[in-house]
Design an enzyme around this catalytic site. Sequence first.
Site, PDB file in Angstrom:
ATOM      1  CE  LYS A 186     -51.571 -32.011  30.359  1.00 28.76           C
ATOM      2  NZ  LYS A 186     -50.657 -31.670  29.280  1.00 28.76           N
TER       3      LYS A 186
ATOM      4  CE  LYS B 257     -47.134 -38.406  29.483  1.00 32.09           C
ATOM      5  NZ  LYS B 257     -45.739 -38.134  29.575  1.00 32.09           N
TER       6      LYS B 257
ATOM      7  CB  THR C 241     -49.520 -35.139  27.885  1.00 34.38           C
ATOM      8  OG1 THR C 241     -48.216 -35.641  27.638  1.00 34.38           O
ATOM      9  CG2 THR C 241     -50.268 -36.111  28.791  1.00 34.38           C
TER      10      THR C 241
HETATM   11  P1  NAD Z   1     -44.792 -25.525  27.805  1.00 36.22           P
HETATM   12  O1  NAD Z   1     -45.873 -24.850  28.540  1.00 36.22           O
HETATM   13  O2  NAD Z   1     -43.363 -25.220  28.120  1.00 36.22           O
HETATM   14  O3  NAD Z   1     -44.992 -25.289  26.223  1.00 36.22           O
HETATM   15  C1  NAD Z   1     -46.237 -25.225  25.585  1.00 36.22           C
HETATM   16  C2  NAD Z   1     -46.159 -24.123  24.545  1.00 36.22           C
HETATM   17  O4  NAD Z   1     -47.362 -24.092  23.795  1.00 36.22           O
HETATM   18  C3  NAD Z   1     -45.987 -22.737  25.175  1.00 36.22           C
HETATM   19  O5  NAD Z   1     -44.794 -22.132  24.679  1.00 36.22           O
HETATM   20  C4  NAD Z   1     -47.241 -21.974  24.739  1.00 36.22           C
HETATM   21  O6  NAD Z   1     -47.026 -20.596  24.479  1.00 36.22           O
HETATM   22  C5  NAD Z   1     -47.607 -22.735  23.480  1.00 36.22           C
HETATM   23  N1  NAD Z   1     -48.999 -22.573  23.068  1.00 36.22           N
HETATM   24  C6  NAD Z   1     -50.118 -22.675  23.820  1.00 36.22           C
HETATM   25  N2  NAD Z   1     -51.217 -22.482  23.069  1.00 36.22           N
HETATM   26  C7  NAD Z   1     -50.775 -22.239  21.796  1.00 36.22           C
HETATM   27  C8  NAD Z   1     -51.429 -21.936  20.580  1.00 36.22           C
HETATM   28  N3  NAD Z   1     -52.764 -21.875  20.503  1.00 36.22           N
HETATM   29  N4  NAD Z   1     -50.677 -21.741  19.483  1.00 36.22           N
HETATM   30  C9  NAD Z   1     -49.318 -21.811  19.568  1.00 36.22           C
HETATM   31  N5  NAD Z   1     -48.644 -22.083  20.691  1.00 36.22           N
HETATM   32  C10 NAD Z   1     -49.366 -22.280  21.799  1.00 36.22           C
HETATM   33  O7  NAD Z   1     -45.079 -27.096  27.972  1.00 36.22           O
HETATM   34  P2  NAD Z   1     -44.040 -28.297  27.718  1.00 36.22           P
HETATM   35  O8  NAD Z   1     -43.336 -28.632  28.974  1.00 36.22           O
HETATM   36  O9  NAD Z   1     -43.269 -28.018  26.476  1.00 36.22           O
HETATM   37  O10 NAD Z   1     -45.079 -29.501  27.473  1.00 36.22           O
HETATM   38  C11 NAD Z   1     -45.785 -29.626  26.242  1.00 36.22           C
HETATM   39  C12 NAD Z   1     -46.606 -30.898  26.319  1.00 36.22           C
HETATM   40  O11 NAD Z   1     -45.736 -32.006  26.552  1.00 36.22           O
HETATM   41  C13 NAD Z   1     -47.643 -30.891  27.446  1.00 36.22           C
HETATM   42  O12 NAD Z   1     -48.815 -31.497  26.991  1.00 36.22           O
HETATM   43  C14 NAD Z   1     -46.964 -31.705  28.540  1.00 36.22           C
HETATM   44  O13 NAD Z   1     -47.890 -32.343  29.388  1.00 36.22           O
HETATM   45  C15 NAD Z   1     -46.182 -32.710  27.711  1.00 36.22           C
HETATM   46  N6  NAD Z   1     -45.010 -33.268  28.385  1.00 36.22           N
HETATM   47  C16 NAD Z   1     -44.129 -32.443  29.044  1.00 36.22           C
HETATM   48  C17 NAD Z   1     -43.018 -32.992  29.680  1.00 36.22           C
HETATM   49  C18 NAD Z   1     -42.026 -32.121  30.398  1.00 36.22           C
HETATM   50  O14 NAD Z   1     -41.179 -32.672  31.133  1.00 36.22           O
HETATM   51  N7  NAD Z   1     -42.050 -30.804  30.218  1.00 36.22           N
HETATM   52  C19 NAD Z   1     -42.805 -34.383  29.643  1.00 36.22           C
HETATM   53  C20 NAD Z   1     -43.701 -35.185  28.932  1.00 36.22           C
HETATM   54  C21 NAD Z   1     -44.796 -34.611  28.318  1.00 36.22           C
END
Ligand code: NAD
Length: 296
Positions: free
Chosen positions: A246, A171, A96
């Site tokens: 966010k 979204k 997102t």
């Molecule tokens: P998270 O923080 O658990 O996972 C993100 C991952 O990306 C982390 O493990 C981090 O180490 C990795 N990362 C960051 N920079 C990186 C790089 N340069 N190279 C490789 N890896 C890298 O977040 P999440 O909950 O998995 O969410 C991911 C996305 O999905 C976000 O944009 C969030 O807004 C969206 N989202 C999350 C949810 C939810 O309920 N968790 C729901 C809908 C959307």
Amino acid sequence: MSKIGFIGLGNMGGPMVANLIETGHSVAAFDLVPDAVARAVASGATAADNAAAAAADAEVVVTMLPAGAHVRSVFIDDDKIIDTVGAGTLLIDSSTIDVTTAREVIAVAADKGLEMIDAPVSGGIGGAEAGTLTFMCGGTDAAFGRAEPILAAMGKNIFHAGGPGSGQAVKVCNNLMLAIQMIAVSEGFLLGEKLDLDAQKLWDIVSTATSQCWAMSSYCPVPGPVPTSPANRDYEAGFTVAMMLKDLKLSQEAAASADANTPLAAHATELFDAFASSGRNAELDFSAIIRQIRDS
Ligand code: NAD
């Protein structure tokens, strides 16, 4: 079945990888956090040494990263995936992020002859684990057509919203409406409390009346009327306050860039910001915003 490079193996990316493998795809996985890579390997992925290595031999690259800066870094600035992947590789960003960055990265990919879509999700960690996510996609018909069968391994509802950035735009509009609705339901139930109404009685009536909405009928912010809502477990997330904040900030960036008037979302952003900044509220479920309204 496709060879997929998957970058970003956090709360969402980890289970999404497991579902890709479950449906027969092969996945080269990378995350900056070694434990996250180890979990992906345990579900059947191959570990990649870095993001570019995960993408190098892939037919499809999927990213699931925290924010626009990370997406830019992986595709353009640091890992330069757009420069290094093979011709014909399909790029899917499911993070997102802000609409502007989504459009910019897709345009850079298009300049190099690569098809790319933005494909943010809703459905949370539960949806990622169950493979029932909703994908909201933006991009050309051709790119969407190629992405759809890959996304079907991770989701149930897959929508093509329009051109590049349209998935992120849907979204941000959805979560803007959701935040305002949650605040509205909170205010209504808090006023009802002051007017000596029983919360269950209020819910029984308004959930069949004109103020009915998902925030009330499925996710009521007061304990009782909807037994499965986070209010009944001390606002354990769910979808966190930090994530809603966010998304509200993204809505305000989008509104500023599009010259759109969003007065209620602006105020919702202030309320969520104040709530997130005090105590340990950021990791609570977003429906806990009722506490901010009750206390302010
Ligand atoms: P998270 O923080 O658990 O996972 C993100 C991952 O990306 C982390 O493990 C981090 O180490 C990795 N990362 C960051 N920079 C990186 C790089 N340069 N190279 C490789 N890896 C890298 O977040 P999440 O909950 O998995 O969410 C991911 C996305 O999905 C976000 O944009 C969030 O807004 C969206 N989202 C999350 C949810 C939810 O309920 N968790 C729901 C809908 C959307």
